[in-house]
Every structure is written in structure tokens, then in C-alpha cells.
Design a protein around this motif. Structure first.
Motif, PDB file in Angstrom:
ATOM      1  N   ASP A   1       0.888  -1.232  -0.134  1.00  0.00           N
ATOM      2  CA  ASP A   1       0.081  -0.022   0.091  1.00  0.00           C
ATOM      3  C   ASP A   1       0.843   1.211  -0.043  1.00  0.00           C
ATOM      4  OD1 ASP A   1       0.867  -0.480   2.563  1.00  0.00           O
ATOM      5  OD2 ASP A   1      -0.897   0.100   3.612  1.00  0.00           O
ATOM      6  N   LYS A   2       2.216   1.201  -0.193  1.00  0.00           N
ATOM      7  CA  LYS A   2       2.980   2.267  -0.300  1.00  0.00           C
ATOM      8  C   LYS A   2       3.847   2.290  -1.793  1.00  0.00           C
ATOM      9  CE  LYS A   2       3.796   2.292   4.425  1.00  0.00           C
ATOM     10  NZ  LYS A   2       2.861   3.380   4.814  1.00  0.00           N
ATOM     11  N   VAL A   3       4.279   3.423  -2.010  1.00  0.00           N
ATOM     12  CA  VAL A   3       5.185   3.551  -3.302  1.00  0.00           C
ATOM     13  C   VAL A   3       6.435   4.392  -2.857  1.00  0.00           C
ATOM     14  CG1 VAL A   3       5.255   4.724  -5.560  1.00  0.00           C
ATOM     15  CG2 VAL A   3       2.985   3.915  -4.505  1.00  0.00           C
ATOM     16  N   LEU A   4       7.541   3.632  -3.346  1.00  0.00           N
ATOM     17  CA  LEU A   4       8.893   4.335  -2.869  1.00  0.00           C
ATOM     18  C   LEU A   4       9.337   5.173  -4.195  1.00  0.00           C
ATOM     19  CD1 LEU A   4      11.552   4.688  -1.307  1.00  0.00           C
ATOM     20  CD2 LEU A   4      12.177   2.470  -2.356  1.00  0.00           C
TER      21      LEU A   4
ATOM     22  N   GLU B   1      15.386   8.986  -0.523  1.00  0.00           N
ATOM     23  CA  GLU B   1      14.108   8.241  -0.790  1.00  0.00           C
ATOM     24  C   GLU B   1      12.600   8.740  -0.156  1.00  0.00           C
ATOM     25  OE1 GLU B   1      15.022   4.371   0.586  1.00  0.00           O
ATOM     26  OE2 GLU B   1      16.546   4.029  -1.002  1.00  0.00           O
ATOM     27  N   LEU B   2      11.806   8.679  -0.584  1.00  0.00           N
ATOM     28  CA  LEU B   2      10.470   9.175  -0.295  1.00  0.00           C
ATOM     29  C   LEU B   2       9.439   8.155  -0.488  1.00  0.00           C
ATOM     30  CD1 LEU B   2       8.966  11.834   0.961  1.00  0.00           C
ATOM     31  CD2 LEU B   2       8.237  12.183  -1.474  1.00  0.00           C
ATOM     32  N   VAL B   3       8.779   7.504   0.796  1.00  0.00           N
ATOM     33  CA  VAL B   3       7.649   6.614   0.694  1.00  0.00           C
ATOM     34  C   VAL B   3       6.282   7.518   0.677  1.00  0.00           C
ATOM     35  CG1 VAL B   3       6.666   4.867   1.963  1.00  0.00           C
ATOM     36  CG2 VAL B   3       9.226   4.898   1.849  1.00  0.00           C
ATOM     37  N   VAL B   4       5.530   7.103  -0.203  1.00  0.00           N
ATOM     38  CA  VAL B   4       4.284   7.672  -0.336  1.00  0.00           C
ATOM     39  C   VAL B   4       3.137   6.781  -0.010  1.00  0.00           C
ATOM     40  CG1 VAL B   4       2.569   8.721  -2.096  1.00  0.00           C
ATOM     41  CG2 VAL B   4       4.853   9.223  -2.040  1.00  0.00           C
ATOM     42  N   ASP B   5       2.035   7.008   0.662  1.00  0.00           N
ATOM     43  CA  ASP B   5       0.944   6.215   0.992  1.00  0.00           C
ATOM     44  C   ASP B   5      -0.006   6.295  -0.058  1.00  0.00           C
ATOM     45  OD1 ASP B   5       1.990   5.189   3.746  1.00  0.00           O
ATOM     46  OD2 ASP B   5       1.430   7.426   4.202  1.00  0.00           O
TER      47      ASP B   5
ATOM     48  N   PHE C   1      -2.961  10.105  -2.905  1.00  0.00           N
ATOM     49  CA  PHE C   1      -1.788   9.609  -2.526  1.00  0.00           C
ATOM     50  C   PHE C   1      -1.326  10.662  -1.556  1.00  0.00           C
ATOM     51  CE2 PHE C   1      -1.763   8.134  -6.679  1.00  0.00           C
ATOM     52  CZ  PHE C   1      -1.676   6.628  -6.776  1.00  0.00           C
ATOM     53  N   SER C   2      -0.682  10.330  -0.262  1.00  0.00           N
ATOM     54  CA  SER C   2      -0.290  11.070   0.726  1.00  0.00           C
ATOM     55  C   SER C   2       1.008  10.862   1.089  1.00  0.00           C
ATOM     56  CB  SER C   2      -1.367  11.432   1.742  1.00  0.00           C
ATOM     57  OG  SER C   2      -1.490   9.761   2.305  1.00  0.00           O
ATOM     58  N   VAL C   3       1.434  11.916   2.048  1.00  0.00           N
ATOM     59  CA  VAL C   3       2.604  11.861   2.869  1.00  0.00           C
ATOM     60  C   VAL C   3       2.598  12.449   4.176  1.00  0.00           C
ATOM     61  CG1 VAL C   3       5.458  12.215   2.914  1.00  0.00           C
ATOM     62  CG2 VAL C   3       4.216  11.622   0.623  1.00  0.00           C
TER      63      VAL C   3
END
Length: 244
Positions: free
Chosen positions: A161-164, A210-214, A223-225
Motif C-alpha cells: 500500500d506504499k510507493v517508494l 528516498e520518499l515513501v508515499v501512502d 496519495f499522501s505523505v
């Protein structure tokens, strides 16, 4: 307060560890508060002493930068902590934990994402010019509705459920866009990744961030952070809205 003893430092016999020196220098250059001149060695000693209560001599720190001595595992952790970089990267040069197959697939997807985004802009009346300077972190330049943009297109690595996203070490002055694929041709999402969000929530990995997006729950777009919703780009007009 204890002083680091000579036995706490590994001293290779006349072996110059150039790769570690390059990573150490890169970490210093990327840190917002570390001096870029000779003062960085003093700054490192002071920060380790202040935050961790461990004292190093100027000679010991100098040897790290010369590559004639490497910090111990324990000291490397302290060093990575004050420089705000990943310990595995600083120690071994290790990048994100993905398999060779995943790495190859992501490389293809990254190249495809750049070309896909550039094509979408051109098809909608924008102009683009690909960057030929490998030293720059921009993928291409674009003119949209008379405004100039330096664009970084980052392909998302999907993790449940996340995107890196792997982003530039310095995202400022760039329009950072995340490309998230799906199982259909019409399901590609383009989202804005503002520089302030990257600085606040991103994790430095030395040469990149690196940024992990929900991503939203199934059937829920968005999408959110850190609870902050990220803008979705649906047309060229969205490039101008809320873009630095």
C-alpha cells in the motif's frame, strides 16, 4: 565522557579506501549544516561529542577523510547518525534493498516513465528538450503555457500500500513528479512531489533521497505523505497550480 581509544579504530596497513572517502565527502556536502571546507572535520568531531558523548582526536577524523583508517562499526553508526545518511550506504555503499531482477525492471520502468511523461506533455501542446548533461539531476526541460520547467520524473516502486520514490539529493528548483503505474494503459498516475515534502519526510541515502508515499485504500483515489495529500496532475494546467 569517555575518549575513543586507539583500539576503537580499524587501521588498514596503507590501504586507501577511496570509495568510503567519496561517500563520506558526499554525505558532508549534502548535509545542510556541515561546512564544505576544512571545517567539516572539526564539525564532525564536535557533533559526535555533543550528541553521543564520544571524543575523537583531529588525527583520527583526518584519517577517515584520507582513507587510511575506517571507523569501527559502532563509530560508523554514530557518523551516519550525525550526517543523516543510511548506515549501510555509508559503510558499504549499499543502495535500496531490491533484487537484481527488480533493479533491472525498475531501470526499464524509470526510462519508460521519463519518455511517457515527455510524450504526454508533447501530445498536449507542451515543448520538451531532454537533458544531455549527466551531472544535472533533471530529466528534461519543458515549456508549458509559456512557463519554463526543469522536470524530474521519478518512477514509483510499488510496495503493497506504499510507493517508494528515489529522488535527487537536492530537489529544490525542480518540478519533481512521481509516476505510478497500474495494470492498464489508462491507469498511470502522475503526482507532484513538492521539495518541502521531500526535505521533511524523505530519507537521505547519500547520493539520493528516498520518499515513501501512502496510497489510498482500494477504490479510493489519492496519495499522501505524513497525512498531507499530494496533488495529482491530470492536465497541463495542473503544472501551474501550486507548483514552486
Amino acid at each position: 565522557m569517555r575518549k575513543e581509544s586507539e583500539s576503537d579504530t580499524i587501521k588498514p596497513r596503507r590501504i586507501i579506501d577511496k570509495a568510503f572517502v567519496r561517500r563520506l565527502e558526499t554525505a558532508c556536502e549534502n548535509h545542510a549544516h556541515c561546512p564544505n571546507d576544512y571545517g567539516k572535520q572539526k564539525w564532525i568531531r564536535e557533533q559526535i561529542q555533543k550528541k553521543h558523548g564520544v571524543r575523537f582526536s583531529p588525527e583520527a577524523v583526518s584519517k577517515w577523510f584520507l582513507g587510511t583508517s575506517r571507523p569501527t562499526i559502532k563509530t560508523m553508526a554514530l557518523l551516519a547518525s550525525i550526517l543523516e545518511v543510511d548506515e549501510a550506504w555509508l559503510t558499504l555503499g549499499k543502495t535500496p534493498d531490491i533484487t537484481p531482477t527488480e533493479k533491472k525492471r525498475h531501470t526499464l520502468w524509470s526510462d519508460g516513465s521519463v519518455n511517457l511523461l515527455a510524450g504526454m506533455i508533447m501530445l498536449n501542446g507542451g515543448q520538451i528538450a531532454f537533458n544531455e548533461d549527466e551531472e544535472q539531476e533533471v530529466d528534461f526541460f519543458s515549456i508549458i503555457h509559456g512557463k519554463h520547467y526543469s522536470i524530474k520524473a521519478a518512477a514509483g516502486i510499488q510496495q503493497d500500500d506504499k510507493v517508494l520514490f528515489v529522488l535527487p539529493k537536492n530537489p529544490d528548483r525542480l518540478l519533481n513528479l512521481g509516476i505510478i503505474g497500474s495494470d492498464t494503459f489508462t491507469g498511470v498516475n502522475v503526482i507532484k512531489l513538492p521539495a518541502d515534502i521531500i526535505h521533511k519526510y524523505g530519507r537521505r541515502r547519500g547520493t539520493h533521497t528516498e520518499l515513501v508515499v501512502d496510497r489510498g485504500a482500494p477504490g479510493v483515489a489519492g496519495f499522501s505523505v505524513g497525512g498531507q495529500k499530494l496533488p495529482i496532475v491530470r492536465s497541463l494546467s495542473d503544472f501551474e497550480n501550486g507548483t514552486a
